[in-house]
Design an enzyme around this catalytic site. Structure first.
Site, PDB file in Angstrom:
ATOM      1  N   SER A 163      -5.922 -10.618 -12.184  1.00 28.03           N
ATOM      2  CA  SER A 163      -5.266 -10.019 -13.455  1.00 28.03           C
ATOM      3  C   SER A 163      -6.183 -10.775 -14.521  1.00 28.03           C
ATOM      4  O   SER A 163      -6.591 -12.036 -14.716  1.00 28.03           O
ATOM      5  CB  SER A 163      -4.086  -9.799 -13.927  1.00 28.03           C
ATOM      6  OG  SER A 163      -4.315  -9.566 -15.126  1.00 28.03           O
ATOM      7  N   GLY A 210      -2.545   0.047  -4.323  1.00 24.83           N
ATOM      8  CA  GLY A 210      -2.347   0.044  -3.463  1.00 24.83           C
ATOM      9  C   GLY A 210      -2.382   1.024  -2.293  1.00 24.83           C
ATOM     10  O   GLY A 210      -3.639   1.917  -1.406  1.00 24.83           O
ATOM     11  N   TYR A 259       4.244 -14.723 -14.581  1.00 30.42           N
ATOM     12  CA  TYR A 259       3.071 -13.556 -13.881  1.00 30.42           C
ATOM     13  C   TYR A 259       2.184 -14.511 -13.884  1.00 30.42           C
ATOM     14  O   TYR A 259       0.699 -14.276 -13.274  1.00 30.42           O
ATOM     15  CB  TYR A 259       3.405 -12.159 -14.704  1.00 30.42           C
ATOM     16  CG  TYR A 259       1.942 -11.103 -14.296  1.00 30.42           C
ATOM     17  CD1 TYR A 259       2.382 -10.549 -12.389  1.00 30.42           C
ATOM     18  CD2 TYR A 259       0.807 -10.983 -14.945  1.00 30.42           C
ATOM     19  CE1 TYR A 259       1.547  -9.674 -12.532  1.00 30.42           C
ATOM     20  CE2 TYR A 259      -0.353  -9.941 -14.034  1.00 30.42           C
ATOM     21  CZ  TYR A 259      -0.285  -9.763 -13.022  1.00 30.42           C
ATOM     22  OH  TYR A 259      -0.350  -8.250 -12.936  1.00 30.42           O
ATOM     23  N   ALA A 313       0.770  -1.292   0.386  1.00 28.46           N
ATOM     24  CA  ALA A 313      -0.037  -0.564  -0.158  1.00 28.46           C
ATOM     25  C   ALA A 313       0.832   1.265   0.017  1.00 28.46           C
ATOM     26  O   ALA A 313       0.612   2.296   0.234  1.00 28.46           O
ATOM     27  CB  ALA A 313      -0.843  -0.503   1.345  1.00 28.46           C
TER      28      ALA A 313
END
Length: 404
Positions: free
Chosen positions: A260, A137, A293, A132
């Protein structure tokens, strides 16, 4: 007008004058809402005109906005030494929308996070956001903090995390926000974080699994696992397992997993359709950054679905979301190729605030709209789409959960 007359709302002289029993109030971020003391309910639209309004400009000199113990906004006039729940700027409101929007029209691609959360009061809620200190974030943490939540920024770099806390406090000095150390690439760090969090003896209502890495060269963590797989999936899996008892005690609670849409472009099964463990933590010879990923993001969704199946009977729901394509953030920092591509695409992408609006809007289906979506695990995109068949509840999801 006949409907208004029937409802008894046409007795006032002015169109904007409120009927008896109604009161005009404002939120922390300047949006006007209306309280009906007779029916004990609130609404955004003016009871007669159906319009939404917001206050314009700053508070007059000598005035300060405060929040009482019930989370209601009030105003202090330091010059005349008096307090009031009436916003002194209400005389200068402007229409937000001349016509009452439909639900489908209410939000679009230019909507910011603050507009999505306007009127939401998270006072008393504890929100934990990983990764974050920057990017989506940070914007997520800031949006919740500015709406009253106690927000914990779980970050690897404490220097940057402290800077992020300071930036939030600059926007609202009474925001309840703090930073804690969490390195998802080290499972011992995840364990220490969970122990430190539990020592605070606070609930956990919303856990946003946001931290991630992208385009890394092949490497192994101290735990002997491929880095992208551990940071993006396994570290968060371990964190949720360690905090599972706190989440259940805090029910209703939510776990939001940032995945994603790129999960669509890979698979973790072999040619016979069985889960192939070698496709999870890739070896150096099989490694391609984008492939690693994509598979980690598929694991996110399978994990989120299985987590929801297991914990929803105990009041904890889990949702996965897609934050947006090709947005400009720091996730590309590990590769000059992707950095170039993201830079070229930047003029055609949304601002970070608008992208977080997309994300908060979809997150809100998991965090806020329990009555609308009772007991359903959804993969959330900019709008709710059908769940990809590859990521629906499946034996792979249960296997991923067990293996992790």
């Amino acid at each position: 007008m006949a409907a208004l007359r029937y409802a008894g709302l046409d007795d006032t002289d002015s169109e904007d004058e409120l009927p008896p029993g109604w009161e005009e109030r404002t939120t922390k971020d300047g949006w006007v809402y209306y309280a009906n003391h007779t029916e004990e309910k609130t609404q955004w639209e003016h009871p007669k005109t159906g319009k939404r309004k917001r206050v314009a400009g700053d508070l007059p000199y000598g005035w300060e906005q405060e929040t009482d113990e019930n989370g209601q906004v009030f105003f202090v006039d330091h010059i005349n030494k008096r307090t009031t729940y009436l916003d002194p700027r209400l005389a200068f409101t402007v229409d937000d929308n001349p016509t009452k929007p439909t639900t489908r029209q209410r939000y679009d691609g230019s909507t910011t996070a603050m507009e999505i959360l306007q009127g939401r009061d998270f006072t008393g809620k504890v929100v934990l956001v990983t990764g974050a200190n920057s990017g989506i974030g940070f914007e997520t943490a800031k949006s919740f903090a500015l709406h009253g939540a106690h927000v914990i920024l779980a970050c690897r770099n404490m220097s940057r995390a402290s800077e992020a806390v300071s930036r939030i406090l600059e926007e609202w000095h009474k925001a309840k926000v703090e930073a804690m150390t969490l390195d998802l690439a080290v499972l011992r760090s995840v364990q220490h974080f969970a122990e430190a969090f539990k020592a605070k003896n606070v609930p956990l209502h919303i856990l946003v699994c946001n931290a991630g890495t992208f385009a890394l060269p092949w490497s192994l963590t101290k735990d002997g696992l491929e880095t992208t797989f551990q940071v993006n999936h396994l570290g968060h899996f371990y964190l949720v397992q360690l905090l599972q008892d706190v989440l259940c005690r805090s029910a209703p609670a939510r776990v939001i997993v940032v995945s994603s849409e790129s999960h669509r472009f890979t698979d973790i099964n072999d040619s016979s359709g069985k889960l192939d463990l070698s496709r999870l933590s890739l070896s150096s010879s099989d490694y391609w950054a984008m492939l690693a990923y994509n598979r980690s993001k598929l694991c996110n969704i399978l994990f989120s679905n299985e987590l929801h199946r297991l914990l929803s009977p105990r009041g904890v729901t889990s949702n996965a979301l897609h934050p947006g394509n090709m947005m400009f953030s720091a996730i590309h920092r590990n590769s000059w190729v992707y950095k170039l591509l993201f830079t070229l695409a930047r003029p055609f992408t949304k601002s970070m605030q608008c992208r977080i609006g997309d994300r908060i809007r979809t997150s809100n289906h998991g965090v806020l709209l329990q009555k609308v979506l009772p007991g359903e695990a959804q993969i959330l995109y900019h709008v709710l789409r059908k769940i990809d068949s590859k990521a629906k509840q499946s034996p792979e999801g249960q296997l991923i959960f067990i293996i992790s």
